[in-house]
Design a protein around this motif. Structure first.
Motif, PDB file in Angstrom:
ATOM      1  N   LYS A 262      -8.150   1.661  -3.866  1.00 52.17           N
ATOM      2  CA  LYS A 262      -7.485   2.417  -2.801  1.00 52.17           C
ATOM      3  C   LYS A 262      -6.026   2.690  -3.150  1.00 52.17           C
ATOM      4  N   HIS A 263      -5.384   1.762  -3.852  1.00 49.15           N
ATOM      5  CA  HIS A 263      -4.013   2.005  -4.303  1.00 49.15           C
ATOM      6  C   HIS A 263      -3.973   3.246  -5.201  1.00 49.15           C
TER       7      HIS A 263
ATOM      8  N   ALA B 176       0.585   4.522   0.827  1.00 45.38           N
ATOM      9  CA  ALA B 176       0.647   5.391   2.004  1.00 45.38           C
ATOM     10  C   ALA B 176       1.428   4.713   3.132  1.00 45.38           C
TER      11      ALA B 176
ATOM     12  N   ARG C 256       0.838  -1.191   0.000  1.00 41.58           N
ATOM     13  CA  ARG C 256       0.000   0.000   0.000  1.00 41.58           C
ATOM     14  C   ARG C 256       0.877   1.247   0.000  1.00 41.58           C
TER      15      ARG C 256
ATOM     16  N   GLU D 178      -4.588   6.491  -3.196  1.00 48.17           N
ATOM     17  CA  GLU D 178      -3.440   6.871  -2.379  1.00 48.17           C
ATOM     18  C   GLU D 178      -2.318   7.440  -3.248  1.00 48.17           C
TER      19      GLU D 178
END
Length: 214
Positions: free
Chosen positions: A128-129, A53, A51, A132
């Protein structure tokens, strides 16, 4: 051709960030550790989460152990993260085939399952990747003289022209025939360390590594 070196104090340590789905024991990470060890220079090559972040937060947390003026280095997605930290903290960075628009790159991998060869972790790239990465991407690169950009003309993943455009004014080394893995780094470690104000002996070479990932 390399432009004049941005003059600052010698780096107090080196933080190397590996690329997407790679690892702390990738050949380039190992070579950087070997070079730093030869110079008795503090070095960190953390295993980064997938991920973005979380990876950036972990990388940032390692800066404190590397003294007041660490040199950043990163390959591909690690080059993107190194750029984020360089812009945030005003640090020098060496970027190896850096990901310039990572959200656009990763968009092609949504819902694809990956297995990290170093950790054995299975994970899927999701929206979400992308979110971010988009949130982390700097609007522009400031003080390009802080950067050394190493690019391969045969990069099969990223277009070197994108890096030329984003890092315009940075010291740039274009290696003919080098692909995305950039095994040529073994011959450019002296340039990497010189960007941090350190000199490797001319005859020094890293030990060979069997495999190459980003």
């Amino acid at each position: 051709m390399l432009s004049p070196l941005y003059r600052m104090k010698p780096a107090s340590g080196v933080l190397y960030l590996h690329g997407f789905n790679s690892g702390a024991d990738s050949p380039k990470a190992v070579w950087v550790r070997q070079a730093c060890s030869h110079l008795n220079l503090a070095c960190a090559t953390p295993q980064l989460p997938h991920r973005p972040a979380e990876a950036l937060a972990l990388a940032e947390s390692r800066l404190a152990e590397l003294g007041p003026e660490p040199l950043l280095a990163g390959s591909s997605m690690g080059g993107f993260l190194a750029t984020c930290l360089a812009e945030r903290h005003g640090l020098r960075a060496v970027l190896i085939n850096p990901a310039v628009a990572p959200a656009r790159l990763v968009a092609d991998w949504v819902d694809e399952v990956f297995v990290n060869a170093t950790t054995g972790e299975h994970f899927t790239v999701g929206e979400k990747h992308l979110a971010e990465l988009a949130a982390l991407t700097p609007a522009k690169v400031t003080a390009p003289e802080r950067y050394l950009v190493l690019l391969g003309t045969a990069d099969e993943v990223l277009d070197p022209a994108d890096a030329f455009a984003l890092y315009r004014g940075a010291r740039t080394l274009l290696h003919p025939g080098a692909d995305h893995g950039f095994a040529a780094l073994a011959g450019h470690l002296s340039a990497l360390l010189a960007h941090g104000g350190h000199a490797l002996p001319p005859a020094w070479r890293p030990r060979p590594h069997a495999a190459l990932t980003t």
